[in-house]
Write an enzyme that holds these catalytic residues in place. Structure first.
Site, PDB file in Angstrom:
ATOM      1  N   LYS A 277     -34.803 -26.806 197.994  1.00 18.37           N
ATOM      2  CA  LYS A 277     -34.322 -25.930 199.064  1.00 18.37           C
ATOM      3  C   LYS A 277     -34.799 -26.444 200.416  1.00 18.37           C
ATOM      4  CE  LYS A 277     -34.548 -21.514 196.529  1.00 18.37           C
ATOM      5  NZ  LYS A 277     -33.173 -21.079 196.624  1.00 18.37           N
ATOM      6  N   ARG A 351     -30.946 -18.057 186.034  1.00 17.03           N
ATOM      7  CA  ARG A 351     -30.070 -17.795 184.891  1.00 17.03           C
ATOM      8  C   ARG A 351     -30.553 -18.553 183.656  1.00 17.03           C
ATOM      9  NH1 ARG A 351     -25.038 -19.956 188.272  1.00 17.03           N
ATOM     10  NH2 ARG A 351     -26.455 -19.207 189.877  1.00 17.03           N
TER      11      ARG A 351
HETATM   12  N1  BES Z   1     -33.864 -17.527 193.948  1.00 25.42           N
HETATM   13  C1  BES Z   1     -32.616 -17.972 194.396  1.00 25.42           C
HETATM   14  C2  BES Z   1     -31.720 -16.872 194.943  1.00 25.42           C
HETATM   15  C3  BES Z   1     -32.201 -16.139 196.168  1.00 25.42           C
HETATM   16  C4  BES Z   1     -31.644 -16.413 197.402  1.00 25.42           C
HETATM   17  C5  BES Z   1     -33.138 -15.130 196.072  1.00 25.42           C
HETATM   18  C6  BES Z   1     -32.052 -15.713 198.510  1.00 25.42           C
HETATM   19  C7  BES Z   1     -33.550 -14.423 197.188  1.00 25.42           C
HETATM   20  C8  BES Z   1     -32.998 -14.720 198.414  1.00 25.42           C
HETATM   21  C9  BES Z   1     -31.857 -18.634 193.240  1.00 25.42           C
HETATM   22  O1  BES Z   1     -32.625 -19.228 192.269  1.00 25.42           O
HETATM   23  C10 BES Z   1     -31.008 -19.709 193.844  1.00 25.42           C
HETATM   24  O2  BES Z   1     -31.543 -20.575 194.440  1.00 25.42           O
HETATM   25  N2  BES Z   1     -29.702 -19.596 193.656  1.00 25.42           N
HETATM   26  C11 BES Z   1     -28.796 -20.546 194.189  1.00 25.42           C
HETATM   27  C12 BES Z   1     -27.701 -20.753 193.173  1.00 25.42           C
HETATM   28  C13 BES Z   1     -26.796 -21.901 193.476  1.00 25.42           C
HETATM   29  C14 BES Z   1     -27.555 -23.202 193.391  1.00 25.42           C
HETATM   30  C15 BES Z   1     -25.657 -21.880 192.501  1.00 25.42           C
HETATM   31  C16 BES Z   1     -28.226 -19.983 195.482  1.00 25.42           C
HETATM   32  O3  BES Z   1     -28.035 -18.785 195.586  1.00 25.42           O
HETATM   33  O4  BES Z   1     -28.013 -20.753 196.416  1.00 25.42           O
HETATM   34 ZN    ZN Z   2     -33.192 -21.223 192.724  1.00 27.05          ZN
END
Ligand code: BES
Ligand code: ZN
Ligand code: ZN
Length: 508
Positions: A277, A351
């Site tokens: 990230k 997931r």
């Molecule tokens: N933990 C994150 C989601 C999240 C985003 C939680 C903002 C709290 C605040 C999750 O694991 C994630 O990174 N999801 C990705 C999925 C994508 C790679 C398909 C996302 O939402 O960008």
């Molecule tokens: Zn994530």
């Protein structure tokens, strides 16, 4: 904090603060008029000058008010008397609690607001007040030498003489237990990943289980390997912190009904893994275990409330980092259920954890499921920061969860689960892939989870927005919110075991 009901007349209550909630265009009658007279007509003057109108969550404080014993008086607006809701009252009283907790106090009293033209019973208003005051006086001061918020030491909830029934004492206890559990979830989420990692979270769960007589089983790395949880373990592989799975079980006295499983995503830190990230997105990722914290806090509340139900809480705990053994793009994982998963983005890790936890919960006897997860940014894009996304494979079960949220006054919105979304998680090399492309991301994540719930009624709650607040508001502290604890307790209360023949079966 000690909380109790009291019948002292408002103007005779000693202590640091007296809090009085009044609706828009409030009447000067009964105790409000007595207060007005004691204050030499101050309330009518404030109303006439429009300096205090009773607008929702409006606050006016009067230091050293003459004619009453309390050191200070806080007036808080409740909004239109005919529109007083559970959520509106909660928000107004949270605002009041936050207002008066910025300085150290030893005794606070709040006059339990009247129902206005609403149907909120006295018991409900007492419960809401107890929760709001318990939550509102606790801040994010874990690591600040100079505290910004001071939890109340003694709290009196003022009702009229003769109103202190056992039912009201029960409501007070329920409200306080809910407040404590919300604060527990908040504290766990607000702690940095250095303090809350899979093993320390599991230890905390074990301690709480012992304290509240919950059965507790903890699976460590070796046990997870023996369970063939290839999907959860792949997420954990990039971290030096070993994973854990916590299973808590509660069986209310005499409860025979279906077993409800509460499942929580417990990624104690989500760096995104190799699909790392950017800094700004990673900043708050200690909050990625909010689902697990909510499950743990709700299990404690259910045990303390001694609800007549059977509930299990299952929490999948891992850290998602980038170490030398981290899972890679293109890896194919075999989940506990045997389903194979192509990894196309290591940041879609929640997931992968839940896939194995859901499957495990079913093998442990779950009849119906609710999972809670800070799962997707896409859900925040769809619904904003303050609304939970709900997705399901069973509309009647989802309706019960939505009704619970309505009763608790928490905002939630259902997203569709049309079959066409299934196409988006197909893989060329495995049964499914862990991302669904650019669009509909909250739903494709849910579609992925659906593959692991067999035919069990299941609701997925995406709390990525509401679990962690980016800023302070008058009614809430920035940081962890403890959202959904009240909703889950409402759901559990409404699905309690009422014996056979009530139609409340796993199929509904
Ligand atoms: N933990 C994150 C989601 C999240 C985003 C939680 C903002 C709290 C605040 C999750 O694991 C994630 O990174 N999801 C990705 C999925 C994508 C790679 C398909 C996302 O939402 O960008
Ligand atoms: Zn994530
Ligand atoms: Zn995550």
């Amino acid at each position: 904090m000690t909380v109790q009901l009291a019948t002292t007349p408002w103007i005779e209550v000693a202590g640091d603060w007296l809090i009085v909630g009044l609706p828009e265009g409030f009447d000067l009658s009964g105790p409000v008029e007595t207060l007005n007279v004691a204050l030499g007509g101050q309330l009518s003057r404030l109303r006439e000058a429009q300096d205090f109108t009773g607008k929702a969550a409006e606050t006016v404080s009067l230091p050293a008010p003459p004619g009453i014993r309390a050191g200070r008086l806080l007036l808080v607006g409740l909004g239109p008397a005919d529109k007083l809701t559970d959520a509106g009252l909660y928000k107004a009283l949270l605002t009041a609690a936050r207002f008066v907790s910025t300085k150290k106090t030893s005794r606070i009293a709040i006059a339990v607001p009247g129902p206005g033209a609403s149907e909120l019973t006295l018991a409900r208003r007492v419960q809401i007040a107890a929760t709001a005051l318990t939550v509102g006086c606790v801040g994010q001061d874990l690591y600040r030498a100079e505290k910004k918020r001071f939890p109340f030491e003694n709290l009196d909830l003022l009702v009229e003489p003769g109103q202190t029934t056992p039912e009201l004492s029960k409501a007070l206890e329920t409200g306080t237990i809910l407040g404590d559990s919300i604060n527990l979830a908040r504290e766990l989420v607000n702690q940095p990943a250095k303090v809350i990692y899979p093993a320390s979270f599991a230890q905390r769960a074990a301690d709480l289980a012992r304290q509240h007589a919950l059965d507790c089983e903890i699976l460590d790395q070796a046990a997870l390997e023996a369970e063939k949880m290839g999907s959860l373990l792949a997420v954990s592989a990039g971290s030096d912190q070993p994973p854990r799975l916590v299973l808590l079980e509660y069986r209310g006295t005499g409860a025979k009904g279906p077993v409800l499983a509460l499942i929580g995503k417990g990624v104690t830190f989500d760096s995104g893994g190799l699909s790392i990230k950017p800094n700004d997105s990673m900043l708050t990722m200690k909050c990625d275990m909010a689902g697990a914290a909510t499950v743990l806090a709700t299990m404690v509340a259910i045990a303390r409330l001694k609800l007549p139900v059977r509930v299990m809480g299952v929490m999948g705990l891992v850290e998602n980092l980038t170490g030398g053994s981290a899972m890679k793009l293109g890896d194919v994982l075999t989940a506990r259920s045997g389903v194979t998963i192509e990894v196309q983005n290591t940041d879609a890790e929640g997931r992968l954890v839940l896939a194995d936890v859901l499957d495990y919960a079913i093998s442990k006897g779950a009849d119906r499921l609710i999972d809670l997860a800070t799962l997707t940014g896409a859900c925040v894009v769809a619904l904003g920061e303050d609304v939970v996304g709900a997705m399901t494979n069973n509309q009647p079960w989802c309706d019960k969860v939505l009704a619970g949220a309505r009763a608790a006054g928490e905002d939630i919105w259902q997203l569709p689960m049309f079959g066409l979304y299934d196409e988006l998680i197909k893989s060329d090399v495995a049964d499914i892939r862990n991302v669904g492309g650019r669009w509909g991301g909250a739903i494709t994540a849910a579609k992925f989870l659906e593959r692991f719930v067999k035919d069990k009624p299941w609701v997925h709650l995406d709390i990525a927005g509401p679990a962690f607040a980016s800023s302070d508001k008058p009614h809430r502290e920035g940081g962890a919110t403890g959202c959904m604890v009240r909703t889950l307790v409402e759901v559990v209360q409404s699905t309690g075991d009422r014996g056979p023949g009530t139609g409340d079966s796993a199929k509904t």
